[in-house]
Write a protein that holds these residues in place. Structure first.
Motif, PDB file in Angstrom:
ATOM      1  N   SER A   1     -15.822  48.380  34.529  1.00 55.24           N
ATOM      2  CA  SER A   1     -15.655  49.237  33.361  1.00 55.24           C
ATOM      3  C   SER A   1     -16.364  48.633  32.151  1.00 55.24           C
ATOM      4  O   SER A   1     -17.052  49.342  31.397  1.00 55.24           O
ATOM      5  CB  SER A   1     -14.164  49.418  33.050  1.00 55.24           C
ATOM      6  OG  SER A   1     -13.971  50.185  31.877  1.00 55.24           O
TER       7      SER A   1
ATOM      8  N   ARG B   1     -20.215  49.092  32.433  1.00 57.27           N
ATOM      9  CA  ARG B   1     -20.645  50.454  32.145  1.00 57.27           C
ATOM     10  C   ARG B   1     -20.564  50.747  30.649  1.00 57.27           C
ATOM     11  O   ARG B   1     -21.499  51.317  30.057  1.00 57.27           O
ATOM     12  CB  ARG B   1     -19.797  51.448  32.938  1.00 57.27           C
ATOM     13  CG  ARG B   1     -20.101  51.474  34.432  1.00 57.27           C
ATOM     14  CD  ARG B   1     -19.371  52.607  35.118  1.00 57.27           C
ATOM     15  NE  ARG B   1     -17.931  52.427  35.110  1.00 57.27           N
ATOM     16  CZ  ARG B   1     -17.263  51.715  36.020  1.00 57.27           C
ATOM     17  NH1 ARG B   1     -17.913  51.106  37.007  1.00 57.27           N
ATOM     18  NH2 ARG B   1     -15.944  51.609  35.955  1.00 57.27           N
TER      19      ARG B   1
ATOM     20  N   GLU C   1     -23.639  51.398  27.844  1.00 61.26           N
ATOM     21  CA  GLU C   1     -23.646  52.577  26.973  1.00 61.26           C
ATOM     22  C   GLU C   1     -23.731  52.159  25.509  1.00 61.26           C
ATOM     23  O   GLU C   1     -24.443  52.772  24.707  1.00 61.26           O
ATOM     24  CB  GLU C   1     -22.389  53.408  27.216  1.00 61.26           C
ATOM     25  CG  GLU C   1     -22.323  54.682  26.403  1.00 61.26           C
ATOM     26  CD  GLU C   1     -21.093  55.516  26.717  1.00 61.26           C
ATOM     27  OE1 GLU C   1     -20.821  56.456  25.951  1.00 61.26           O
ATOM     28  OE2 GLU C   1     -20.419  55.231  27.722  1.00 61.26           O
TER      29      GLU C   1
END
Length: 211
Positions: free
Chosen positions: A74, A77, A81
């Protein structure tokens, strides 16, 4: 009534030093903490102030390697971003910085606030319900200082999806994520924040208004 202790000048100077050396640690040694250390620190966190004595903090100790890997996924990712939000030198600096110690920290835990707790009977929450979350943050800070006093570092991993972390840790739906934390012995020591050393930001004097 128990008489208040007389805190000496030496103690107060030590307290200032403790607060100055409380750093958001990203680089950890893999050395495990002594048995019972985490439990003792969590007990100290529970003496933090809370609205209406509600004690809404909920601790989730993450021992499972599978859940840790999912949390790390998590982070990766969300971090990728976040990197896309920057450009030029700022993007290069962001990419260079180490923003989590998830691979090395021997201890990891999450802190949640239970906004539905009946403890405290709602005192102090009617007009400012966010004080439940603030209370959990106070517990985090109390734990952070207690850990640093023992030479233990703590790092707040905030580049995460709260809903995803709640699902990974299988927590009750009424719990709200406050933060995910790494705990362990630092592999390097510095009283200057990493972000300041890296040139990301500089510490400023507090904003104070007098009315």
């Amino acid at each position: 009534m128990v008489p208040a202790p007389d805190f000496s000048d030496e103690f107060r100077l030590g307290l200032v030093s403790l607060m100055q050396w409380r750093r958001d640690v990203r680089r950890f040694r893999s050395t495990p903490l002594p048995d019972g250390t985490l439990e003792r620190l969590l007990a100290l966190a529970a003496v933090a102030p809370s609205v209406g004595l509600s004690q809404p903090w909920r601790f989730v100790v993450v021992d499972s390697s599978e859940r840790r890997e999912a949390v790390r996924g998590s982070f990766e990712r969300c971090n990728a971003e976040a990197l896309r939000c920057f450009s030029g030198e700022r993007a290069a600096l962001y990419a260079r910085m180490k923003l989590a110690g998830l691979a090395e920290a021997p201890c990891q835990f999450a802190v949640f606030a239970d906004r539905t707790t009946a403890q405290g009977h709602g005192l102090g929450r009617l007009t400012m319900p966010a004080t439940i979350d603030y209370s959990a943050v106070m517990a985090v800070h109390t734990l952070w200082l207690a850990a640093r006093a023992e030479g233990i570092g703590m790092g707040w991993v905030s580049i995460l999806d709260p809903a995803e972390i709640a699902a990974i840790l299988d927590t009750p739906p009424e719990w709200t994520l406050i933060g995910y934390f790494c705990l362990g012995y630092p592999s390097e020591q510095d009283c200057v924040p990493t972000l300041e050393r890296e040139g990301w930001e500089q510490r400023r004097a507090p904003v104070v208004l007098r009315r």
